[in-house]
Every structure is written in structure tokens, then in C-alpha cells.
Design a protein around this motif. Structure first.
Motif, short mmCIF file in Angstrom:
data_model
loop_
_atom_site.label_atom_id
_atom_site.label_comp_id
_atom_site.label_asym_id
_atom_site.label_seq_id
_atom_site.Cartn_x
_atom_site.Cartn_y
_atom_site.Cartn_z
N GLN A 109 -32.70 34.39 -3.02
CA GLN A 109 -32.11 33.06 -2.92
C GLN A 109 -32.45 32.37 -1.61
OE1 GLN A 109 -27.86 33.45 -3.36
NE2 GLN A 109 -28.02 33.37 -5.60
N MET A 110 -32.74 31.09 -1.68
CA MET A 110 -32.95 30.33 -0.45
C MET A 110 -31.60 30.19 0.26
SD MET A 110 -35.31 28.78 1.32
CE MET A 110 -36.65 28.15 0.29
N PHE A 144 -30.90 20.95 -8.97
CA PHE A 144 -31.15 21.95 -7.95
C PHE A 144 -32.16 22.93 -8.53
CE2 PHE A 144 -29.96 26.09 -5.83
CZ PHE A 144 -30.62 25.79 -4.65
N TYR A 177 -18.42 24.52 6.00
CA TYR A 177 -18.58 23.11 5.68
C TYR A 177 -17.34 22.52 5.01
CZ TYR A 177 -19.66 24.53 0.84
OH TYR A 177 -19.61 25.05 -0.42
N PRO A 213 -24.07 36.29 -2.01
CA PRO A 213 -24.99 35.40 -2.74
C PRO A 213 -24.25 34.25 -3.41
CG PRO A 213 -25.20 37.70 -3.46
CD PRO A 213 -23.96 37.61 -2.62
N ASN A 214 -25.02 33.23 -3.79
CA ASN A 214 -24.46 32.21 -4.67
C ASN A 214 -24.68 32.69 -6.09
OD1 ASN A 214 -24.77 29.77 -6.48
ND2 ASN A 214 -23.84 28.88 -4.67
N PHE A 215 -23.58 33.06 -6.76
CA PHE A 215 -23.72 33.74 -8.05
C PHE A 215 -24.15 32.81 -9.17
CE2 PHE A 215 -20.64 36.52 -5.82
CZ PHE A 215 -21.47 37.62 -5.73
N ARG A 216 -23.81 31.54 -9.03
CA ARG A 216 -24.11 30.63 -10.12
C ARG A 216 -25.51 30.04 -10.04
NH1 ARG A 216 -18.81 28.87 -11.82
NH2 ARG A 216 -18.05 30.76 -12.81
N GLY A 217 -26.17 30.17 -8.89
CA GLY A 217 -27.49 29.59 -8.73
C GLY A 217 -27.48 28.08 -8.78
N ARG A 218 -26.40 27.47 -8.29
CA ARG A 218 -26.31 26.01 -8.32
C ARG A 218 -26.40 25.41 -6.92
NH1 ARG A 218 -28.07 23.36 -11.21
NH2 ARG A 218 -26.60 21.61 -11.23
N ARG A 219 -26.46 26.25 -5.90
CA ARG A 219 -26.56 25.78 -4.52
C ARG A 219 -27.39 26.77 -3.73
NH1 ARG A 219 -20.44 23.85 -2.97
NH2 ARG A 219 -19.93 22.95 -4.98
N PHE A 220 -27.66 26.42 -2.48
CA PHE A 220 -28.28 27.37 -1.56
C PHE A 220 -27.24 28.43 -1.20
CE2 PHE A 220 -30.44 23.32 -0.94
CZ PHE A 220 -31.77 23.69 -1.02
N GLN A 221 -27.73 29.61 -0.90
CA GLN A 221 -26.82 30.66 -0.45
C GLN A 221 -26.17 30.22 0.86
OE1 GLN A 221 -28.70 34.27 0.94
NE2 GLN A 221 -26.98 35.51 0.22
N ASN A 222 -24.86 30.21 0.86
CA ASN A 222 -24.13 29.77 2.05
C ASN A 222 -24.15 30.92 3.07
OD1 ASN A 222 -22.58 28.30 3.76
ND2 ASN A 222 -20.66 28.69 2.68
N ALA A 223 -25.11 30.88 3.97
CA ALA A 223 -25.45 32.06 4.77
C ALA A 223 -25.02 31.94 6.22
CB ALA A 223 -26.95 32.30 4.68
N TYR A 251 -33.30 25.87 -8.46
CA TYR A 251 -32.95 27.19 -7.95
C TYR A 251 -34.13 28.15 -7.97
CZ TYR A 251 -30.66 31.76 -7.88
OH TYR A 251 -30.30 33.04 -7.59
N SER A 256 -29.00 28.93 3.54
CA SER A 256 -28.60 27.64 4.12
C SER A 256 -29.17 27.44 5.52
CB SER A 256 -27.08 27.54 4.15
OG SER A 256 -26.53 28.66 4.82
#
Lengths: 377, 377
Positions: free
Chosen positions: A179-180, A166, B108, B138-148, A168, A182
Motif C-alpha cells: 500500500q502507498m 482512488f 488528521y 494497513p488501510n483494509f478497505r483500499g479506499r485511502r492511502f495507508q495512514n502511516a 488503489y 501517507s
DNA sequence: CTTAAAGATGAATCAATGG
DNA sequence: TCCATTGATTCATCTTTAA
């Protein structure tokens, strides 16, 4: 040999060259079953949506809406669609590398069934991504909300697969340094990008925009990765993969789609390596030990480090530890302990005084990285 | 008697007053089973999301994220969640009027299972609506897109149920006079709207914003309708229903949530009837026969009618038909035939000449409607 | 030639009434 | 229940034609 080769029949696959950057003609599951285990990095799938349209629909001006009524979108019932979905997802999962990820796009007609089956098969959902269309078709009868989006599911092969790609930082940089999210905004595929036949009719009823696929690949693949599309259609996945320096594998049943896709992909000019170089995430950058700053002379033993507000002062020891009085430890442990926290990022917490102003030691780390770069880079 | 009554036990329900505008304490399915068949207009459900969180999550500053780890969100596995979902959806469907609709919100983690089960049970999906959050975590870990975002499914009870309420014109008016799309933008529930207990802690972990519920109800209910919420929680559905002049029924297991919701709803001041009046479409207005324009003297037999560009001219006959030479028929049929179309709205196609300019006969219909209004209106 | 007007079109689960 | 009739309903974008 043309830029895009096609395999009508695949015998036991020996080398990558046999199927990489080709379109495999045939049934999706049969073709998947002939590919090796754990051989692709990312799957992008745009399966039939099972629209279940009943009658014809006219616009207010009485013109007919050209609906998706193709044979390949017809299923007997939900059970038949589920069986189809389970079969291709299972076959796709075998082909996916353990740290690979899969994208599936759909609408409310099918995406709930697809998502539930993905969970049942062991895929681990990472995000659902909303493609918001800038120019969706209206709801002509005024009986519902305008259906203005489609949904993509992004999932890893397994719950415990943590090593998936990913990018990031690349996504964040592409999104004004936040951050990008969803939800993604793109126009539908029209104009010059839309493939037309000699009569001016659209080649494929559901051609996806290249911008959508580009973001998918830029976020979840690295240059040189293999991207598989089991419902290749007009070949958007292949076109974008080639342009972005990724390999593709397409599977498609219909010859007319294959022909159009081959011609399309042959005309794609790959971007240069320089253009492609991903903005690498900090995590992917070479790891620098604090001690190496001392070893490389960027920081001298005995130097004083401060937090940003000068509440604490510590001194650097020759072994790469930091000390305040009797307390000593790594830059991270000491920072945490004095603040009474479980953890602390010492690189951003501790500062060094340069010409009267405090600068985080992270700046020194960046300098160290420059020094460590291979010659010519 | 307080504004919000609560029924601990429901015996065979005799009159509406027994359960309308109350919170029923108890298990969701058991409570639903005690309500009469086909008795509610709309269901809004915010079921447990089955989040499947594993460890604790910290922000970059090491503060702990207050995750949803309540007992009511714990399920053994997907099968257990599915069984739970099927049970409450089935019970809810019985209670829903044939032309009623249901909204279910989820993320999801659960929405795909919920949607597939809804389809399996016979609900007919009308839209999936994306709640885009202006201020997501935010997604704190930076491992996914921000679940917005979160997803809502809007469905009718049956495939052939066409008579459900959708206030198309009201939605369009609220959206700068273009159709309301399937993606909605709202902030999450924070600030004064967020219920807090005496310690300042949030009363409910997933309180939904009232603005979201307001759009749900303004789009799919009429004043006086009954809105059922089988996972009432902190009572947002009840609060919005009361304010908008709709009835509510809540079902909730936890006494602390019931207490908070009762207090909250008691403080709501309903909006006035004038404020609540729905913007109506032509569809909802009284039907006027073309012949009645002649009978009421608004149009004389023999009058010439033209299309807007004067390409055709027809004359009105005493029986309410229209004729061009030998061809005759209703205003709609004749308009369609001369244009070579299957259909035509004669009211907007045909015009009458008034002082040299052409005006659609739809204007005459509006006049006729005025005349026919009951005295005092 | 430019510019304006008119036409076309996109993954669509798209009526209601009265006889 | 089926069938005929009435008549309600579109947004953004790109292409073609007209001026």
C-alpha cells in the motif's frame, strides 16, 4: 490557436471548450464564481502560506537567504488569512463534483488553519499526506529542527461521498506491491525543471516538483478528468495534467506567471494512451458471476472444490451454487458458514484441482475476464 | 512512600514537593488550574483525537479491528471539540514558564483544529514533527492511502520567546552529525513495552512508544526540568522523564490508567548522570573576551594575525583591538570590514602562525577556557 | 577534453548579551 | 526598553569555474 488559451473575462459558460485547458486571469474567488457548479473532478490548491517572516536571514557564510516576501503572501493577521481561506474554499467547493476530491498543500504556518476551515465547511478529510523533501533547506541558526516536509490534505466534498476516485492498485503497484503510505519522498524543484527568466532568476518562488503533482493525479484522477488549480502560479498542475491526459483549468492573478505557464505547457508532449492506461483496480474490473464460469464452460457442474488445505470439499451445482451435503449457498456464504465467520471471499477460499495441485477459482475468474474483453483490446 | 505519589486534591501549592513526580487525578482543566503559574518547563499532550468512527471495521480475514471508541474520545461536534481544546490549552499556557515549550500530538482528525487554536491563543509554532511509523496499520478497505504517520506540533509560549531549550548539538550528534529533520521514524508501541492487563488486553488504546517521548525530552528539556502531561494515560511521559532525570507531573481522570502508570513508573531505573550529560554547543560555553587572551599571555601585543589564505595580515594591539594600517576594530568588525560583509566571526576568521602553520585563534580561546575552569573540574 | 573545486540556492515564521 | 556588540550557524544538489 495556441495549446493554452486564456480567458480574460468569462461570460456565462456554455460549453466546456470555453474554459477547459485554459488559464483564467483574475482573482481566485471571482474566477471560481464564474465556473459552473459541480464541474471539476479534482482541485489541487497551493495557496499562500502566510509565512510571517520578520527580519533577514543569512547563511553561516553571510550570504542572504532569498525569502518568500512577495506581496501575495502578506496578510494582516490570522483572521484575514482565515477569511481569505474560507472564501476560496467555499467557492471551490461549489465547483467540485459531488464525488470530486480536493488537495491543499501547505506548511505549519498555514496548514492547520486550512485544515480546520475545510472541516468546518463540510469537506471530509481522507488523508493528510507528508511530502518529505530529500533536499530541504537547513536551519541555519540551529534553533529548530530542519523543516524538511510540507503537508497536503486530501479531502472529499462531503462526509458521505463514497464514490471518489482512488486508484488503489496503481498506487500499490507503484510502491513495490505494498500500500502507498501517507508519507511521500521527493526532491524539491531545482535544476532544469525549475523555470528561470531571462536573467536566470526563478520565475516563481515556490514552484512545486512535477513528480509530486503526478502522484496526486495518478492516485486520484482518471484520464480525461478535469483538474482545477486556483493558484496556478508557474503551471505545474497544468503541465502534469497535459502530460497525463487530464484536462486542467488554472486561475492566476499575475501576468508574468501566466506567461511563463503558457509557454511551459505548450511545450509538454502528452504521454501515449498505452503508457497512460492505468493499472485498473480489481474493483473496477468487470464483475464476474460465479455462475458465468459454469455457463462459459470453464467449470463443469459437479466439480469438487476444496479449501487450500483440503479440510472441506464441496461440489458445484448447475445453478451456480455450491453444496456440502445438505448445506448449500453462494461460494461466499458457504465458505463463511463452514468456517463460522460472518463473511468469506469465496474466490480466494475455494480451489479447484488441476493436474494434482489446487488453484484458487479466482484464476478461473481472470480467464473469464480475458474471454469477455472486447475484440481488439 | 512510593516513587509515584498521587494527589487526589490539591490545596494551595506551597512547595514543589507537593506535586512534582505525581499523578493528579481529575479533570484536566481543573487540575491545571490548581498548579502555579509559570511552573513547568515543557508540556507534552496527547489529547483525545476525536476520531468520529461510524461503524465497525473488519480486516480482510474478518477479524474485528479494535478501534478507539472510548467514551473520552466522543465529542458532539467540532465546536464541542474546539471548546474542549481551547480550555485545556489556555489552562496549560498559564502553567508554562515564559521560555517553556509545548508538544501536542494528533492525527488528521484533530491536529488541524488543535494547531489553529494554538496559534489563536498566542503559542508560536516552532516545528511540526512527523512521526513516521515503521509498522502502521494497513488501510483494509483500499479506499485511502495507508495512514502511516502522526503529527506533533512543537511551540513556544509566545512569538518573542527566544530562550526556549533546544539541544541542537545533541540532536545533530544523534543523527549522524547532520541536523535532525522534522520527520522521525519510530515503530508503534508493541511487544513487551505495551502495557497489558491480567487478561492480556492492552491497558490503554493509544500508548505512545517511549522512544518518541525520549527524543522529545532529549531535544527540548534539560536534566531536572519539569515535564507536564495533562493526558497522562498509561504514563509514557512519566516513565521516560524518570529514566532521563527529568521531573514529571501527570494529570489523568481514569483510575485504571493511574494504577497502571504508577506501577510502571515505579519500576523505572533512572539513568546515571554521566549518561545523561548533554552535548553542549559553543553557545553554552563561558564567554571569553579577546582581550583576555592578551591579558593572560596567550597572545602578545604586536603579533600578526592572518586569514586562512593569508590574503590579509593584521596586528594585535595591547587594548585587544586589531589593526591593518589605519583601520582598527574588534576581531569581528575588522574581519567583516575587509571582506565587505556585515558580519564575521573573528574567532574562526583570524589565524595565528605556530611553527609555520596557521591555527585559528579559536584554539587559543579553548586554551583560555581550560585555564579559567574552577579547580577540580 | 575530463575532473575537481568552488559557488549558489531552496516556502525560513532561525540570537544572546551587556550597557 | 532600546541599542550596539559579540559571535554562532548549513544540507543536498545543481551550476560555474579552475585545473
Amino acid at each position: 490557436m495556441s495549446a493554452v488559451r486564456r480567458l480574460e473575462v468569462i461570460s456565462p459558460v456554455s460549453t466546456k471548450a470555453d474554459w477547459l485547458d485554459t488559464i483564467i486571469k483574475g482573482d481566485c474567488v471571482a474566477a471560481l464564481n464564474r465556473l459552473p457548479d459541480k464541474s471539476v473532478d479534482v482541485i489541487f490548491a497551493d495557496p499562500p502560506y502566510n509565512l510571517q517572516l520578520s527580519g533577514a536571514l543569512h547563511r553561516p557564510d553571510q550570504s542572504l537567504v532569498d525569502a518568500v516576501d512577495d506581496e501575495w503572501d502578506q496578510f494582516e493577521n490570522f483572521a484575514a488569512y482565515d477569511a481569505f481561506t474560507r472564501a476560496w474554499l467555499l467557492a471551490a467547493r461549489r465547483v467540485l463534483k459531488p464525488n470530486g476530491t480536493i488537495w491543499v498543500i501547505g506548511s505549519y504556518h498555514n496548514i492547520f488553519r486550512v485544515g480546520a476551515i475545510m472541516q468546518d465547511l463540510g469537506f471530509w478529510l481522507l488523508n493528510d499526506i507528508i511530502w518529505r523533501k530529500t533536499n530541504p533547506m537547513p536551519n541555519f541558526r540551529g534553533r529548530r529542527f530542519q523543516n524538511a516536509h510540507e503537508t497536503m490534505i486530501w479531502a472529499s466534498r462531503d462526509r458521505d461521498a463514497k464514490g471518489y476516485t482512488f486508484n488503489y492498485e496503481a498506487m500499490k503497484a507503484a510502491n513495490d506491491d505494498v500500500q502507498m503510505r501517507s508519507d511521500w519522498l521527493f526532491p524539491i524543484c531545482t535544476g532544469k525543471e525549475r523555470l528561470k527568466d531571462e536573467n536566470g532568476d526563478k520565475v516563481h518562488p515556490t514552484q512545486k516538483p512535477e513528480a509530486l503533482l503526478a502522484r496526486v493525479m495518478l492516485s486520484s484522477t482518471k484520464p480525461g478528468d478535469v483538474v482545477l488549480d486556483p493558484f496556478f502560479g508557474s503551471g505545474t498542475t497544468g503541465a502534469v495534467a497535459k502530460r497525463l491526459g487530464r484536462h486542467f483549468v488554472g486561475i492566476e492573478r499575475e501576468q508574468s506567471y501566466i506567461d511563463a505557464a503558457q509557454e511551459r505547457i505548450a511545450q509538454i508532449e502528452p504521454l501515449s494512451g498505452e503508457t497512460l492506461r492505468l493499472m485498473t483496480s480489481k474493483k473496477a474490473e468487470p464483475r464476474i458471476a460465479f455462475a458465468s464460469l459454469i455457463e462459459s464452460g470453464l467449470l463443469k457442474p459437479g466439480t469438487q472444490l476444496f479449501d487450500s488445505r483440503r479440510r472441506w470439499a464441496a461440489h458445484v451445482r448447475a445453478d451456480g451454487t455450491l453444496a456440502i451435503g445438505d448445506e448449500a449457498g453462494s461460494i461466499h456464504r458457504l465458505g463463511a458458514r463452514i468456517q463460522g465467520l460472518d463473511a468469506c471471499n469465496g474466490w480466494t477460499f475455494w480451489h479447484v484441482e488441476v493436474e494434482g495441485t489446487l488453484k484458487p477459482i479466482d484464476d478461473l475468474r481472470q480467464k473469464a475476464r480475458q474471454t469477455m474483453l472486447p475484440a481488439g483490446a
